[in-house]
Design a protein around this motif. Sequence first.
Motif, PDB file in Angstrom:
ATOM      1  N   MET A 234      39.287 -34.261   2.990  1.00 41.88           N
ATOM      2  CA  MET A 234      39.559 -32.835   3.126  1.00 41.88           C
ATOM      3  C   MET A 234      38.763 -32.014   2.125  1.00 41.88           C
ATOM      4  O   MET A 234      38.226 -30.949   2.459  1.00 41.88           O
ATOM      5  CB  MET A 234      41.066 -32.566   2.972  1.00 41.88           C
ATOM      6  N   ARG A 235      38.685 -32.496   0.884  1.00 39.69           N
ATOM      7  CA  ARG A 235      37.939 -31.757  -0.139  1.00 39.69           C
ATOM      8  C   ARG A 235      36.465 -31.645   0.242  1.00 39.69           C
ATOM      9  O   ARG A 235      35.855 -30.564   0.146  1.00 39.69           O
ATOM     10  CB  ARG A 235      38.103 -32.430  -1.502  1.00 39.69           C
ATOM     11  N   ARG A 236      35.869 -32.746   0.666  1.00 41.62           N
ATOM     12  CA  ARG A 236      34.460 -32.713   1.059  1.00 41.62           C
ATOM     13  C   ARG A 236      34.256 -31.807   2.282  1.00 41.62           C
ATOM     14  O   ARG A 236      33.261 -31.073   2.364  1.00 41.62           O
ATOM     15  CB  ARG A 236      33.960 -34.130   1.365  1.00 41.62           C
ATOM     16  N   TRP A 237      35.206 -31.852   3.222  1.00 41.23           N
ATOM     17  CA  TRP A 237      35.092 -31.013   4.417  1.00 41.23           C
ATOM     18  C   TRP A 237      35.171 -29.531   4.031  1.00 41.23           C
ATOM     19  O   TRP A 237      34.402 -28.717   4.555  1.00 41.23           O
ATOM     20  CB  TRP A 237      36.194 -31.374   5.412  1.00 41.23           C
ATOM     21  N   LEU A 238      36.074 -29.179   3.124  1.00 39.58           N
ATOM     22  CA  LEU A 238      36.198 -27.793   2.686  1.00 39.58           C
ATOM     23  C   LEU A 238      34.918 -27.301   2.010  1.00 39.58           C
ATOM     24  O   LEU A 238      34.499 -26.160   2.207  1.00 39.58           O
ATOM     25  CB  LEU A 238      37.374 -27.648   1.728  1.00 39.58           C
ATOM     26  N   GLU A 239      34.313 -28.157   1.222  1.00 37.22           N
ATOM     27  CA  GLU A 239      33.075 -27.773   0.560  1.00 37.22           C
ATOM     28  C   GLU A 239      31.964 -27.498   1.583  1.00 37.22           C
ATOM     29  O   GLU A 239      31.128 -26.609   1.389  1.00 37.22           O
ATOM     30  CB  GLU A 239      32.638 -28.871  -0.409  1.00 37.22           C
ATOM     31  N   ALA A 240      31.988 -28.264   2.682  1.00 39.52           N
ATOM     32  CA  ALA A 240      30.937 -28.126   3.684  1.00 39.52           C
ATOM     33  C   ALA A 240      31.242 -27.053   4.730  1.00 39.52           C
ATOM     34  O   ALA A 240      30.332 -26.584   5.422  1.00 39.52           O
ATOM     35  CB  ALA A 240      30.702 -29.462   4.375  1.00 39.52           C
ATOM     36  N   ASN A 241      32.531 -26.680   4.847  1.00 37.72           N
ATOM     37  CA  ASN A 241      32.940 -25.768   5.925  1.00 37.72           C
ATOM     38  C   ASN A 241      33.862 -24.652   5.408  1.00 37.72           C
ATOM     39  O   ASN A 241      34.967 -24.468   5.928  1.00 37.72           O
ATOM     40  CB  ASN A 241      33.657 -26.552   7.028  1.00 37.72           C
TER      41      ASN A 241
ATOM     42  N   LEU B 113      39.746 -23.414  10.450  1.00 38.79           N
ATOM     43  CA  LEU B 113      40.813 -24.285   9.943  1.00 38.79           C
ATOM     44  C   LEU B 113      40.776 -24.444   8.426  1.00 38.79           C
ATOM     45  O   LEU B 113      41.585 -25.186   7.872  1.00 38.79           O
ATOM     46  CB  LEU B 113      40.744 -25.664  10.601  1.00 38.79           C
ATOM     47  N   ALA B 114      39.869 -23.755   7.756  1.00 36.98           N
ATOM     48  CA  ALA B 114      39.711 -23.953   6.313  1.00 36.98           C
ATOM     49  C   ALA B 114      40.994 -23.644   5.545  1.00 36.98           C
ATOM     50  O   ALA B 114      41.369 -24.385   4.624  1.00 36.98           O
ATOM     51  CB  ALA B 114      38.556 -23.103   5.785  1.00 36.98           C
ATOM     52  N   LYS B 115      41.688 -22.573   5.909  1.00 41.06           N
ATOM     53  CA  LYS B 115      42.932 -22.234   5.207  1.00 41.06           C
ATOM     54  C   LYS B 115      43.991 -23.309   5.402  1.00 41.06           C
ATOM     55  O   LYS B 115      44.721 -23.658   4.466  1.00 41.06           O
ATOM     56  CB  LYS B 115      43.449 -20.876   5.675  1.00 41.06           C
ATOM     57  N   ASP B 116      44.086 -23.837   6.614  1.00 43.83           N
ATOM     58  CA  ASP B 116      45.068 -24.889   6.890  1.00 43.83           C
ATOM     59  C   ASP B 116      44.736 -26.164   6.126  1.00 43.83           C
ATOM     60  O   ASP B 116      45.629 -26.823   5.574  1.00 43.83           O
ATOM     61  CB  ASP B 116      45.116 -25.190   8.391  1.00 43.83           C
TER      62      ASP B 116
END
Length: 248
Positions: A203-210, A215-218
């Motif tokens: 999730m952390r890596r996905w947030l950094e990339a997106n 869905l970033a807030k979720d």
Amino acid sequence: MDIPRIFNITESAHRIHDPITPEKLATLGTALRLESGARVLDLGSGSGEMLCTWARDHGVIGTGIDMSQLFTEQAKLRAEELGVADQVKFIHGDAAGYVSDEKVDVAACVGATWIAGGVAGTIALLARSLRTGGIIVVGEPYWRQLPPTEDVAKGCLANSISDFLMLPKLLASFGQLGYDVVEMVLADQDGWDRYEAAKWLTMRRWLEANPDDELAKDVRAKLTSEPERYAAYTREYLGWGVFALMPR
């Protein structure tokens, strides 16, 4: 057709989409005494680790069906990586109601009994694909200790305490359906850690990339809350196991 996107995000780096380690998955294959050429059906096959490693280690052949397009593609790549693409095939589709054209030696649904409305319905579905003398394999949660309140149960992401049984009652329920329990492999807390905690880095890596994804807030809220929730509830109260059954 696909599973909710949040699961494709949080479990995109998982090879096993259940709280069981590769070592325990290998133990299960050995415990079932799989023979070369045995035919396996896996409903809700995820990224295909069970079928692929059993094909490599025991020479089984089989088919996996899963609703996640991402996981199905990962399963096909895993089969190629392990050199077993000629032994196993993976279908992107709805496993609910799926019956094999050819009877199988092992009919499995590991961690996805929701496809047929629960354990009893899933066992009945799997039985339709099973040859005489074959084995049904189901993966299912149970309470390690009974939650003291409904709030604790909900902290384990259950709707109610009644969603799951204690292990002895779960085993007894298989007998009530007309099946002998012939093997079981139970997850431990390390298996739960590897399943749940592995999501956090993903999730952390996905947030950094997106950062601007819808869905970033979720995902951010989930990453913030999940470690504490998991440690307080699921890790302490919820067990999980794979159970091998044969009709009486």
